[in-house]
Design a protein around this motif. Structure first.
Motif, PDB file in Angstrom:
ATOM      1  N   ALA A   1      35.508  47.461  34.903  1.00 30.50           N
ATOM      2  CA  ALA A   1      35.266  46.612  33.745  1.00 30.50           C
ATOM      3  C   ALA A   1      35.352  45.128  34.104  1.00 30.50           C
ATOM      4  O   ALA A   1      34.668  44.300  33.524  1.00 30.50           O
ATOM      5  CB  ALA A   1      36.275  46.933  32.647  1.00 30.50           C
ATOM      6  N   ARG A   2      36.180  44.804  35.078  1.00 25.25           N
ATOM      7  CA  ARG A   2      36.307  43.405  35.511  1.00 25.25           C
ATOM      8  C   ARG A   2      35.314  43.044  36.608  1.00 25.25           C
ATOM      9  O   ARG A   2      35.335  41.938  37.118  1.00 25.25           O
ATOM     10  CB  ARG A   2      37.730  43.132  35.980  1.00 25.25           C
ATOM     11  N   GLU A   3      34.477  44.008  36.943  1.00 23.41           N
ATOM     12  CA  GLU A   3      33.404  43.833  37.910  1.00 23.41           C
ATOM     13  C   GLU A   3      33.876  43.254  39.239  1.00 23.41           C
ATOM     14  O   GLU A   3      33.403  42.226  39.703  1.00 23.41           O
ATOM     15  CB  GLU A   3      32.282  42.984  37.318  1.00 23.41           C
ATOM     16  N   HIS A   4      34.827  43.929  39.863  1.00 19.57           N
ATOM     17  CA  HIS A   4      35.256  43.524  41.197  1.00 19.57           C
ATOM     18  C   HIS A   4      34.327  44.161  42.238  1.00 19.57           C
ATOM     19  O   HIS A   4      33.680  45.162  41.983  1.00 19.57           O
ATOM     20  CB  HIS A   4      36.724  43.899  41.444  1.00 19.57           C
ATOM     21  N   VAL A   5      34.264  43.532  43.393  1.00 18.75           N
ATOM     22  CA  VAL A   5      33.347  43.961  44.446  1.00 18.75           C
ATOM     23  C   VAL A   5      34.112  44.728  45.511  1.00 18.75           C
ATOM     24  O   VAL A   5      35.147  44.280  45.998  1.00 18.75           O
ATOM     25  CB  VAL A   5      32.632  42.744  45.074  1.00 18.75           C
ATOM     26  N   VAL A   6      33.590  45.899  45.872  1.00 13.66           N
ATOM     27  CA  VAL A   6      34.187  46.752  46.891  1.00 13.66           C
ATOM     28  C   VAL A   6      33.140  46.995  47.969  1.00 13.66           C
ATOM     29  O   VAL A   6      31.983  47.291  47.662  1.00 13.66           O
ATOM     30  CB  VAL A   6      34.645  48.100  46.291  1.00 13.66           C
TER      31      VAL A   6
END
Length: 116
Positions: A76-81
């Motif tokens: 939901a916080r749109e972090h990048v992996v």
């Protein structure tokens, strides 16, 4: 005691280097006469994909695979992996393809060879 072990290990490593022992390194993606080339692109739905094709002569039983590294937006916080995917090993005469999922951005493409 620990310092003595480190000194012995360093001395052994330098002696092997002087004697011409090969250093541990990754083998280049190539055969006897030619090599493998990784081509990056997009599939029909806009997802990144990599295709690896080999040309030239290789040792009997040599195999290759495609490798792709992608940044994927998650949560939901749109972090990048960052993920790295590898295709299965295939013979050098056929193409190997691997891809990433939706919300992925291409970071790197490569091909790996074993048994060359």
């Amino acid at each position: 005691m620990k310092l003595k072990s480190v000194v012995v290990a360093l001395a052994a490593a330098s002696a092997l280097g002087v004697l011409g022992a090969p250093a541990a390194s990754a083998a280049p993606a190539g055969g006897i006469d030619g090599g493998c080339k990784a081509t990056a692109g997009l599939d029909g739905l806009g997802r990144p994909k990599v295709t690896s094709k080999c040309s030239g002569r290789f040792a009997s039983g040599a195999q290759h695979r495609a490798v792709i590294t992608c940044d994927t937006v998650q949560g939901a916080r749109e972090h990048v992996v960052r993920h790295t995917y590898r295709s299965g090993w295939t013979s050098t005469g056929s193409a190997a393809t691997v891809g990433c999922g939706f919300k992925s951005f291409l970071v790197g493409a490569n091909s790996e060879v074993q048994g060359a």
